[in-house]
Design an enzyme around this catalytic site. Structure first.
Site, PDB file in Angstrom:
ATOM      1  N   THR A 121       0.852  -1.187   0.000  1.00  0.00           N
ATOM      2  CA  THR A 121       0.000   0.000   0.000  1.00  0.00           C
ATOM      3  C   THR A 121       0.889   1.239   0.000  1.00  0.00           C
ATOM      4  OG1 THR A 121      -1.652  -1.232   1.204  1.00  0.00           O
ATOM      5  CG2 THR A 121      -1.855   1.159   1.265  1.00  0.00           C
ATOM      6  N   GLU A 145      -3.325  -4.877  -3.044  1.00  0.00           N
ATOM      7  CA  GLU A 145      -3.839  -6.149  -2.531  1.00  0.00           C
ATOM      8  C   GLU A 145      -5.023  -5.886  -1.614  1.00  0.00           C
ATOM      9  OE1 GLU A 145      -3.599  -7.418   0.730  1.00  0.00           O
ATOM     10  OE2 GLU A 145      -2.523  -5.729   1.628  1.00  0.00           O
ATOM     11  N   GLU A 149      -5.996 -11.184   6.357  1.00  0.00           N
ATOM     12  CA  GLU A 149      -5.227 -12.188   7.089  1.00  0.00           C
ATOM     13  C   GLU A 149      -6.187 -13.271   7.548  1.00  0.00           C
ATOM     14  OE1 GLU A 149      -2.570 -10.867  10.126  1.00  0.00           O
ATOM     15  OE2 GLU A 149      -1.857  -9.210   8.879  1.00  0.00           O
ATOM     16  N   LYS A 198      -7.256   1.470  -2.927  1.00  0.00           N
ATOM     17  CA  LYS A 198      -6.814   0.664  -1.780  1.00  0.00           C
ATOM     18  C   LYS A 198      -7.138   1.369  -0.457  1.00  0.00           C
ATOM     19  CE  LYS A 198      -4.744  -1.946   1.006  1.00  0.00           C
ATOM     20  NZ  LYS A 198      -4.986  -3.346   1.252  1.00  0.00           N
ATOM     21  N   GLY A 247     -17.413  -4.808  18.501  1.00  0.00           N
ATOM     22  CA  GLY A 247     -16.277  -5.393  19.194  1.00  0.00           C
ATOM     23  C   GLY A 247     -15.464  -4.329  19.906  1.00  0.00           C
ATOM     24  N   CYS A 254      -3.317  -3.078   9.029  1.00  0.00           N
ATOM     25  CA  CYS A 254      -3.799  -2.303   7.871  1.00  0.00           C
ATOM     26  C   CYS A 254      -4.723  -1.143   8.224  1.00  0.00           C
ATOM     27  CB  CYS A 254      -4.500  -3.238   6.907  1.00  0.00           C
ATOM     28  SG  CYS A 254      -3.449  -4.609   6.405  1.00  0.00           S
ATOM     29  N   LYS A 257      -3.204   1.825  10.316  1.00  0.00           N
ATOM     30  CA  LYS A 257      -2.145   2.498   9.553  1.00  0.00           C
ATOM     31  C   LYS A 257      -2.726   3.233   8.326  1.00  0.00           C
ATOM     32  CE  LYS A 257       0.174  -0.444   6.726  1.00  0.00           C
ATOM     33  NZ  LYS A 257       0.022  -0.076   5.327  1.00  0.00           N
ATOM     34  N   LYS A 315      -7.607 -10.364  15.483  1.00  0.00           N
ATOM     35  CA  LYS A 315      -8.869 -10.985  15.053  1.00  0.00           C
ATOM     36  C   LYS A 315      -8.648 -12.494  15.047  1.00  0.00           C
ATOM     37  CE  LYS A 315      -8.091 -11.155  10.072  1.00  0.00           C
ATOM     38  NZ  LYS A 315      -8.616 -10.907   8.754  1.00  0.00           N
ATOM     39  N   ARG A 322      -0.276  -7.233  15.843  1.00  0.00           N
ATOM     40  CA  ARG A 322      -0.063  -5.818  15.525  1.00  0.00           C
ATOM     41  C   ARG A 322      -1.339  -4.998  15.725  1.00  0.00           C
ATOM     42  NH1 ARG A 322       2.842  -6.283   9.813  1.00  0.00           N
ATOM     43  NH2 ARG A 322       1.512  -8.134   9.716  1.00  0.00           N
TER      44      ARG A 322
HETATM   45  C1  UGA Z   1      -8.012  -5.698   5.901  1.00  0.00           C
HETATM   46  C2  UGA Z   1      -8.993  -5.693   4.722  1.00  0.00           C
HETATM   47  O1  UGA Z   1     -10.185  -6.388   5.079  1.00  0.00           O
HETATM   48  C3  UGA Z   1      -8.364  -6.353   3.497  1.00  0.00           C
HETATM   49  O2  UGA Z   1      -9.258  -6.258   2.391  1.00  0.00           O
HETATM   50  C4  UGA Z   1      -7.068  -5.618   3.170  1.00  0.00           C
HETATM   51  O3  UGA Z   1      -6.399  -6.206   2.060  1.00  0.00           O
HETATM   52  C5  UGA Z   1      -6.148  -5.688   4.370  1.00  0.00           C
HETATM   53  O4  UGA Z   1      -6.791  -5.070   5.496  1.00  0.00           O
HETATM   54  C6  UGA Z   1      -4.887  -4.954   4.018  1.00  0.00           C
HETATM   55  O5  UGA Z   1      -4.938  -3.729   3.790  1.00  0.00           O
HETATM   56  O6  UGA Z   1      -3.839  -5.600   3.825  1.00  0.00           O
HETATM   57  P1  UGA Z   1      -7.281  -7.521   7.737  1.00  0.00           P
HETATM   58  O7  UGA Z   1      -6.524  -6.421   8.407  1.00  0.00           O
HETATM   59  O8  UGA Z   1      -6.622  -8.840   7.532  1.00  0.00           O
HETATM   60  O9  UGA Z   1      -7.779  -7.059   6.274  1.00  0.00           O
HETATM   61  O10 UGA Z   1      -8.525  -7.793   8.665  1.00  0.00           O
HETATM   62  P2  UGA Z   1     -10.118  -7.632   8.609  1.00  0.00           P
HETATM   63  O11 UGA Z   1     -10.711  -8.963   8.570  1.00  0.00           O
HETATM   64  O12 UGA Z   1     -10.514  -6.652   7.594  1.00  0.00           O
HETATM   65  O13 UGA Z   1     -10.355  -7.027  10.081  1.00  0.00           O
HETATM   66  C7  UGA Z   1      -9.801  -5.780  10.470  1.00  0.00           C
HETATM   67  C8  UGA Z   1     -10.209  -5.441  11.888  1.00  0.00           C
HETATM   68  O14 UGA Z   1     -11.603  -5.093  11.949  1.00  0.00           O
HETATM   69  C9  UGA Z   1     -10.014  -6.577  12.880  1.00  0.00           C
HETATM   70  O15 UGA Z   1      -9.477  -6.039  14.072  1.00  0.00           O
HETATM   71  C10 UGA Z   1     -11.415  -7.129  13.104  1.00  0.00           C
HETATM   72  O16 UGA Z   1     -11.598  -7.734  14.350  1.00  0.00           O
HETATM   73  C11 UGA Z   1     -12.236  -5.859  12.970  1.00  0.00           C
HETATM   74  N1  UGA Z   1     -13.646  -6.123  12.566  1.00  0.00           N
HETATM   75  C12 UGA Z   1     -13.925  -6.600  11.332  1.00  0.00           C
HETATM   76  C13 UGA Z   1     -14.669  -5.875  13.465  1.00  0.00           C
HETATM   77  O17 UGA Z   1     -14.438  -5.426  14.617  1.00  0.00           O
HETATM   78  N2  UGA Z   1     -15.962  -6.097  13.065  1.00  0.00           N
HETATM   79  C14 UGA Z   1     -16.270  -6.569  11.825  1.00  0.00           C
HETATM   80  O18 UGA Z   1     -17.472  -6.746  11.526  1.00  0.00           O
HETATM   81  C15 UGA Z   1     -15.228  -6.838  10.945  1.00  0.00           C
END
Ligand code: UGA
Length: 418
Positions: A121, A145, A149, A198, A247, A254, A257, A315, A322
């Protein structure tokens, strides 16, 4: 096609192994020799479902090789993906020093006509700036991307869309061909739009999570149940149910940041992104609200109170700590003198007592906090939990447990917005 991927982190590993599994000849460049040895022996340095199996397969097929020297990795490349970290600098902007270092190292060795693609990014304008620096001997592009995760391999193979930002039509065609085997809508655009897509995606998703949390907080204030409220709006196809689970706030490498970086980038471009600034502030307050709940359950003071925490990762499905709200809670409770015992199926917190199972963590606890949404937590028998706990309070910061079942076991329940 001959592909080079530089950087064997989350993004680079999945990109390299994924493209190799599609039959491309991939050379992966990674500076850390231990990481190189590990990957060569078929072990993924990151915990990601399905990745190790796919890695072993592409090593066996001979479509992936790993190199500790970046110059070896880029020989014969048609396309080079840059997948180096772009962490937050202290002022919130994206720190591009790793990418700057790489470009200084490889600039003179880039094959003529190669397409250099930013997979990491990067702020809007990075592609254009790099193109000016490298000259028109090479084509610079953006292909952000969108992997999550925990489901990165399946996100790579079955993406919702592929976004390619490039000024040169032939270079764009080369990138389109690279993903020929993947069935997904393709958005072909200019570099700045791809770079912004992105940030806009992550900022929108972070805003959605924060909106869900705000409604949950309001539910507590007015005596409503957030589950039913979200159900009540989720049937509207314009809204949907996804990504609004209440939550302790969003975390990970991601969202925190990228939201910071977008606010900064907007500021530098003369736009005051007040909406996103509020999202960031609200998100930080959210985890304090959870801490307040635990403190109240402990009788107002955490000093000396045994607290069990289920989950440490940011999560479920990952060992990544992180910017984890769960980790923040663990450390704050520890700092306030609580006797914290943590169970997480994948992550380990240094300096904190780790238990081998949810029940072992709960043993002797006055308060149990569910901090990360690991599926396994919803299947633990709450009667067993009640039998080993010393106190009665369960703070379910992920709304994973069935309140009726918790109460039937003789415990007291507080979730988020219910
Ligand atoms: C996120 C994006 O979803 C991806 O599309 C993106 O590619 C990625 O960042 C990135 O920029 O590399 P990620 O950080 O792996 O992916 O995790 P998410 O599943 O999106 O969750 C992010 C946070 O939001 C977690 O702390 C999760 O617990 C929280 N969350 C998510 C909630 O509190 N409630 C929800 O309904 C969904």
């Amino acid at each position: 096609m001959n592909v080079t991927v530089i950087g064997a982190g989350y993004v680079g590993m999945v990109q390299a192994v994924g493209l190799a599994s599609l039959g491309h000849r991939v050379r992966l460049g990674e500076a850390n020799p231990d990481r190189v040895a590990m990957i060569q022996s078929g072990d993924s340095p990151i915990f990601e479902e399905g990745l190790s199996a796919l890695l072993r397969q592409v090593l066996e097929d001979g479509t992936l090789s790993v190199h500790s020297n970046n110059l070896d990795a880029l020989s014969e490349a048609d396309v080079i993906f840059v997948a180096l970290p772009t962490p937050s600098a202290p002022d919130g902007t994206a720190d591009l020093s790793a990418i700057g270092g790489l470009l200084a190292e490889i600039a003179a060795h880039l094959p003529d006509g190669v397409v250099l693609v930013f997979k990491s990014t990067v702020p809007v304008g990075t592609v254009a700036k790099t193109q000016r620096e490298l000259g028109d001997r090479v084509h610079v592009a953006s292909n952000p991307e969108f992997l999550r995760e925990g489901s990165a391999v399946s996100d790579f193979l079955h993406p919702d869309r592929i976004v390619i930002g490039v000024a040169d039509t032939d270079a764009g065609e080369k990138l389109r061909k690279l993903y020929d085997a993947i069935e997904a809508p393709l958005v072909m655009t200019d570099p700045a739009s791809a770079e912004l897509a992105k940030y806009a995606a992550n900022a929108y998703l972070a805003t959605r999570v924060t909106f869900g949390n705000a409604i949950a907080n309001l539910c507590e204030a007015v005596g409503a149940d957030v589950k039913d409220v979200l159900d009540g709006i989720g049937h509207d196809h314009r809204i949907g149910r996804h990504f609004m689970r209440p939550g302790p706030g969003f975390g990970g490498s991601c969202f925190p940041k990228d939201t910071q970086a977008l606010v900064k980038a907007a500021e530098q471009a003369g736009y005051d992104f007040t909406l996103l600034k509020s999202v960031i502030t609200e998100n930080e307050v959210q985890r304090s609200r959870v801490l307040d709940k635990v403190r109240t359950a402990a009788g107002g003071e955490l000093a000396g109170v045994p607290v069990a925490v289920w989950g440490a990762a940011y999560k479920g499905g990952t060992d990544d700590l992180r910017s984890s709200p769960a980790l923040w809670l663990i450390q704050r409770m520890d700092a306030e003198g609580a006797a914290v015992t943590v169970f997480d199926p994948a992550a380990t917190v240094d300096g904190i007592t780790m238990a081998g199972s949810p029940l072992e963590a709960a043993s002797g606890a006055a308060v149990l906090l569910v901090a990360t949404e690991w599926d396994m937590f919803s299947t633990v028998d709450m009667t067993d939990v009640a039998a080993v706990m010393d106190g009665q309070w369960v703070i379910d910061a992920r709304n994973m447990l069935d309140p009726a079942e918790v109460r039937a076991a003789g415990l007291r329940y507080r979730g988020i917005g219910r």
